[in-house]
Design an enzyme around this catalytic site. Sequence first.
Site, PDB file in Angstrom:
ATOM      1  N   HIS A  66     113.602 -33.807   1.310  1.00  0.00           N
ATOM      2  CA  HIS A  66     112.403 -34.610   1.081  1.00  0.00           C
ATOM      3  C   HIS A  66     112.857 -36.047   0.878  1.00  0.00           C
ATOM      4  O   HIS A  66     113.765 -36.309   0.081  1.00  0.00           O
ATOM      5  CB  HIS A  66     111.673 -34.165  -0.191  1.00  0.00           C
ATOM      6  CG  HIS A  66     111.073 -32.809  -0.108  1.00  0.00           C
ATOM      7  ND1 HIS A  66     109.751 -32.604   0.201  1.00  0.00           N
ATOM      8  CD2 HIS A  66     111.623 -31.587  -0.296  1.00  0.00           C
ATOM      9  CE1 HIS A  66     109.507 -31.305   0.182  1.00  0.00           C
ATOM     10  NE2 HIS A  66     110.623 -30.660  -0.109  1.00  0.00           N
ATOM     11  N   ASN A 105     105.046 -35.329   6.822  1.00  0.00           N
ATOM     12  CA  ASN A 105     104.767 -34.210   5.938  1.00  0.00           C
ATOM     13  C   ASN A 105     103.301 -33.813   6.014  1.00  0.00           C
ATOM     14  O   ASN A 105     102.422 -34.675   6.016  1.00  0.00           O
ATOM     15  CB  ASN A 105     105.131 -34.623   4.509  1.00  0.00           C
ATOM     16  CG  ASN A 105     105.316 -33.457   3.578  1.00  0.00           C
ATOM     17  OD1 ASN A 105     104.637 -32.448   3.679  1.00  0.00           O
ATOM     18  ND2 ASN A 105     106.240 -33.597   2.651  1.00  0.00           N
ATOM     19  N   HIS A 113     114.043 -22.971   5.459  1.00  0.00           N
ATOM     20  CA  HIS A 113     114.729 -23.858   6.394  1.00  0.00           C
ATOM     21  C   HIS A 113     115.159 -25.074   5.569  1.00  0.00           C
ATOM     22  O   HIS A 113     114.313 -25.717   4.947  1.00  0.00           O
ATOM     23  CB  HIS A 113     113.759 -24.277   7.505  1.00  0.00           C
ATOM     24  CG  HIS A 113     114.396 -24.998   8.645  1.00  0.00           C
ATOM     25  ND1 HIS A 113     113.824 -25.026   9.889  1.00  0.00           N
ATOM     26  CD2 HIS A 113     115.527 -25.725   8.756  1.00  0.00           C
ATOM     27  CE1 HIS A 113     114.568 -25.732  10.720  1.00  0.00           C
ATOM     28  NE2 HIS A 113     115.617 -26.178  10.037  1.00  0.00           N
ATOM     29  N   GLN A 127     115.278 -28.558  -2.234  1.00  0.00           N
ATOM     30  CA  GLN A 127     115.012 -27.355  -3.012  1.00  0.00           C
ATOM     31  C   GLN A 127     115.688 -26.229  -2.237  1.00  0.00           C
ATOM     32  O   GLN A 127     115.193 -25.810  -1.200  1.00  0.00           O
ATOM     33  CB  GLN A 127     113.504 -27.140  -3.159  1.00  0.00           C
ATOM     34  CG  GLN A 127     112.857 -28.247  -3.982  1.00  0.00           C
ATOM     35  CD  GLN A 127     111.358 -28.300  -3.809  1.00  0.00           C
ATOM     36  OE1 GLN A 127     110.877 -28.500  -2.708  1.00  0.00           O
ATOM     37  NE2 GLN A 127     110.633 -28.126  -4.897  1.00  0.00           N
ATOM     38  N   HIS A 142     115.732 -28.509   4.168  1.00  0.00           N
ATOM     39  CA  HIS A 142     115.080 -29.784   4.436  1.00  0.00           C
ATOM     40  C   HIS A 142     115.252 -30.720   3.249  1.00  0.00           C
ATOM     41  O   HIS A 142     115.269 -30.296   2.113  1.00  0.00           O
ATOM     42  CB  HIS A 142     113.592 -29.622   4.790  1.00  0.00           C
ATOM     43  CG  HIS A 142     112.777 -28.867   3.787  1.00  0.00           C
ATOM     44  ND1 HIS A 142     112.857 -27.496   3.632  1.00  0.00           N
ATOM     45  CD2 HIS A 142     111.853 -29.286   2.895  1.00  0.00           C
ATOM     46  CE1 HIS A 142     112.010 -27.109   2.693  1.00  0.00           C
ATOM     47  NE2 HIS A 142     111.390 -28.180   2.211  1.00  0.00           N
ATOM     48  N   GLY A 202     112.439 -23.616  -5.820  1.00  0.00           N
ATOM     49  CA  GLY A 202     111.151 -24.105  -5.360  1.00  0.00           C
ATOM     50  C   GLY A 202     110.992 -24.174  -3.853  1.00  0.00           C
ATOM     51  O   GLY A 202     109.965 -24.605  -3.346  1.00  0.00           O
ATOM     52  N   GLN A 203     112.009 -23.750  -3.098  1.00  0.00           N
ATOM     53  CA  GLN A 203     111.932 -23.784  -1.640  1.00  0.00           C
ATOM     54  C   GLN A 203     110.955 -22.713  -1.164  1.00  0.00           C
ATOM     55  O   GLN A 203     111.102 -21.541  -1.494  1.00  0.00           O
ATOM     56  CB  GLN A 203     113.313 -23.538  -1.040  1.00  0.00           C
ATOM     57  CG  GLN A 203     113.346 -23.584   0.469  1.00  0.00           C
ATOM     58  CD  GLN A 203     114.724 -23.229   1.029  1.00  0.00           C
ATOM     59  OE1 GLN A 203     115.498 -22.515   0.385  1.00  0.00           O
ATOM     60  NE2 GLN A 203     115.027 -23.718   2.203  1.00  0.00           N
ATOM     61  N   THR A 204     109.944 -23.127  -0.401  1.00  0.00           N
ATOM     62  CA  THR A 204     108.955 -22.169   0.099  1.00  0.00           C
ATOM     63  C   THR A 204     109.087 -21.896   1.589  1.00  0.00           C
ATOM     64  O   THR A 204     108.630 -20.874   2.066  1.00  0.00           O
ATOM     65  CB  THR A 204     107.521 -22.664  -0.192  1.00  0.00           C
ATOM     66  OG1 THR A 204     107.362 -23.958   0.383  1.00  0.00           O
ATOM     67  CG2 THR A 204     107.270 -22.722  -1.688  1.00  0.00           C
ATOM     68  N   VAL A 205     109.683 -22.816   2.326  1.00  0.00           N
ATOM     69  CA  VAL A 205     109.938 -22.601   3.751  1.00  0.00           C
ATOM     70  C   VAL A 205     111.438 -22.380   3.891  1.00  0.00           C
ATOM     71  O   VAL A 205     112.228 -23.245   3.509  1.00  0.00           O
ATOM     72  CB  VAL A 205     109.470 -23.804   4.596  1.00  0.00           C
ATOM     73  CG1 VAL A 205     109.826 -23.599   6.065  1.00  0.00           C
ATOM     74  CG2 VAL A 205     107.975 -24.025   4.432  1.00  0.00           C
TER      75      VAL A 205
END
Length: 179
Positions: free
Chosen positions: A122, A51, A118, A107, A120, A113-116
């Site tokens: 965590h 990360n 794609h 997210q 994923h 809260g997902q900013t990208v």
Amino acid sequence: MLKLQVTGKTILSSIRCQRKMSTCSSYAFGPYKIDPREVFYATPLSYAMVNLRPLLPAHVLVCPRRLVPRFTDLTADETSDLWLTAQKVGSKLEAFHNASSLTLAIQDGPQAGQTVPHVHIHILPRKGGDFEKNDEIYDALDDKEKELKQKLDLDKDRVDRGIQEMADEASQYRSLFDC
């Protein structure tokens, strides 16, 4: 080889490390190109990477290889492989870091809260006392995602962690999966 029962049929999935993946594969995380040295484990359908801004030691991400914005857009095979990869990666990192638990979080969408864009997962190996209240991890995840979005939107240099630090961490984790 691992047998998977997916949508009524049995498939064989070679979920094993790919030692030469750093020189022969390319990876993307949403619109961002990922340096292969940041990737420490891969299957034909998923990959795990260190990360840029970890909340805790060993905070990593597991992503599908195919660019998929939302969890519900994954195929059954991708969903199975993603979670099996997360399970394997989480188990190895939990033991390696002498952690006692794992937080796995997705997210899924901007309001979550997902900013990208794609999918994923965590993965955060956890130890007693790493957060005063366990649920604070979710607020911290949300804050880090917002910081990352601002940083990437402004196209600033990666100040938090350089590629060499991330490559060194990935190399250390890659050794956990040697076949």
